[in-house]
Design a protein around this motif. Structure first.
Motif: not given
Lengths: 224, 224
Positions: B97, B99-102, B122, B125-127
């Motif tokens: 995990t 990366g970034q996740h929307n 945030a 990594g959650f946006r």
DNA sequence: TAGATTGTTAATCGATTAACAATC
DNA sequence: TAGATTGTTAATCGATTAACAATC
């Protein structure tokens, strides 16, 4: 996983647990979880529930549910399932949390307001009896039926209302200072919604809510 | 305990885990938890941390922490501890995990606003890339940098932003209907802040936040 | 009765812990 | 060096599961 607690001493599979003994961490966690689902099931008018249905909702194996419950008595009816109402009462009795508990809420911002006006705590016998903030603009305003009080009144309220549990909906930067004050005031359980790491003496329990971590965990199993 | 997931297959204590294998439920949960503490420790400028310190914060036994970590490599330095920064990277790599996740947020009330404006997601990594509501008075208003959109735009946003995770901060009464729409739209993980019991197909994961149940559990160990 | 579901057994597997040599 | 802390072993304990008789 985020509690400082004693370890249960009952051995597995001994049938009826002795009433004086502490539940193991796992059993207490699962019973709490059954209670959550049962409380909701009751709300939508469900009268009986099978161990398989409970398993679908809780993701605990149905055999384990039956085993957990049968350790305390024969609560089910073969071919029918468990009576929702009576199972709620039984589990509350086992967890010794059948009564009402007063809690104090800190922070009257969006999160604090959301908590104070929801019934998620009320449904489980917790009553928010005081809301605190340090912002003089917020002190004196009302959230639901409660008037927001200044943190300086903390000690009085904890003593008068016999508060054991404090819920922190304050900015991370303010959390440790507040935690120190709460420890001094005699609060024993701190439910922390900020992401600060709180330092407290061993007799005080801190539970930090971490939705992002829960999400990471769920995501791992989705990605693999 | 509240996820529908496969069971890990690696045997215990085999040393280095094979990269292709799934982590067991317990290991993934603990690694997530270490990550939470490490992220916070890094924020306050901590450079190294010992397994004992991590144990104090997570309430996981220090031996188990060392064992969990050593299964993936030799991340620590004897006599010193673990480098916080590099351990964060390593665990993110293990959990895949990094990366970034929307994510999409539903409900622009107090709770939704609190979630959208906090950095708890945030940090991991959650946006939050979209906020939805059904209330026409709220649609079009702004929360932070995001404009509140109507639920009818759900499908478009899910497709365009490749949304896998939805966070529900809506009233219980609206949750099931919304969950159905999300399942249709292709969302795979639903993070439910309402206390509704959600019915979803087996390929979708629901996590229901239940602070009151967490409190009951903490209270049990305080009372006994 | 027939079907459903509990209560319980038995076997297996993973988690937990103490202890300590290795080593920074 | 001396102190601290990791990495690892070995033993134990609790969780998990399938299976099925009991019984509603």
């Amino acid at each position: 996983m985020s509690y400082t607690v004693g370890r249960g001493t009952e051995s597995a599979g001994t049938g009826l647990e002795k009433p004086g003994e502490k539940l193991s961490l796992g059993v207490a966690a699962r019973l709490s979880r059954y209670l959550q689902v049962l409380t909701q099931a009751r709300k939508i008018g469900k009268e009986t529930i099978s161990s398989q249905e409970l398993a679908d909702y809780t993701h605990v194996n149905s055999t384990q549910i039956r085993r957990d419950l049968s350790g305390f008595g024969k609560f089910g009816k073969r071919g029918v399932g468990y009576n929702v109402d009576s199972l709620v009462s039984q589990i509350r009795k086992i967890l010794r949390t059948a009564g009402q508990h007063n809690i104090a809420l800190f922070g009257a911002g969006h999160l604090g307001t959301a908590i104070a006006t929801s019934d998620i705590f009320a449904d489980h016998g917790f009553r928010v009896v005081a809301v605190f903030d340090v912002d003089r603009d917020r002190v004196g305003t009302r959230i639901g039926t409660l008037e927001v009080r200044h943190n300086s009144e903390l000690q009085i309220v904890v003593d008068e209302q016999e508060i054991v549990v404090a819920v922190l909906a304050v900015p991370s930067a303010a959390a440790q200072t507040l935690a120190d004050e709460l420890v001094t005031a005699g609060v024993k359980i701190i439910f922390n919604y900020s992401d600060a790491l709180l330092q407290v003496p061993p007799e005080v329990t801190v539970h930090t809510s971490s939705p992002a971590v829960d999400l990471l965990y769920a995501l791992y199993f989705y990605l693999t």
